[in-house]
Motif scaffolding. Sequence first.
Motif, mmCIF file in Angstrom:
data_model
loop_
_atom_site.group_PDB
_atom_site.id
_atom_site.type_symbol
_atom_site.label_atom_id
_atom_site.label_comp_id
_atom_site.label_asym_id
_atom_site.label_seq_id
_atom_site.Cartn_x
_atom_site.Cartn_y
_atom_site.Cartn_z
ATOM 1 N N LYS A 1 86.841 -86.789 60.943
ATOM 2 C CA LYS A 1 85.758 -86.126 60.235
ATOM 3 C C LYS A 1 84.414 -86.773 60.580
ATOM 4 N N GLU A 2 83.431 -85.923 60.898
ATOM 5 C CA GLU A 2 82.093 -86.424 61.170
ATOM 6 C C GLU A 2 81.225 -86.170 59.951
ATOM 7 N N PHE A 3 80.430 -87.163 59.580
ATOM 8 C CA PHE A 3 79.581 -87.015 58.403
ATOM 9 C C PHE A 3 78.384 -87.937 58.536
ATOM 10 N N LYS A 4 77.423 -87.722 57.677
ATOM 11 C CA LYS A 4 76.231 -88.549 57.693
ATOM 12 C C LYS A 4 76.218 -89.432 56.455
ATOM 13 N N GLY A 5 75.673 -90.613 56.617
ATOM 14 C CA GLY A 5 75.613 -91.517 55.487
ATOM 15 C C GLY A 5 74.638 -92.645 55.742
ATOM 16 N N ILE A 6 74.424 -93.420 54.705
ATOM 17 C CA ILE A 6 73.541 -94.567 54.796
ATOM 18 C C ILE A 6 74.300 -95.797 54.319
ATOM 19 N N GLY A 7 74.170 -96.872 55.048
ATOM 20 C CA GLY A 7 74.767 -98.116 54.594
ATOM 21 C C GLY A 7 75.904 -98.574 55.479
ATOM 22 N N LYS A 8 76.591 -99.583 55.015
ATOM 23 C CA LYS A 8 77.640 -100.187 55.819
ATOM 24 C C LYS A 8 79.020 -99.809 55.321
#
Length: 50
Positions: free
Chosen positions: A28-35
């Motif tokens: 699954k490809e997704f966008k996010g912020i952080g580690k």
Amino acid sequence: MCSVGDMFDVDISGDATMCEYVCSDCGKEFKGIGKNLRCPRCHSTNVKVK
Ligand SMILES: [Zn+2]
């Protein structure tokens, strides 16, 4: 541009950049912020920057 590894200098309070990630388990490809991200589909933490 996204980088993997030493991201301790990331300033989250500033204008954080959305990075694209891909889940190593289900693809699954997704966008996010952080580690410490979780896959939105299978909730795996085995994700990496695309
Ligand atoms: Zn997944």
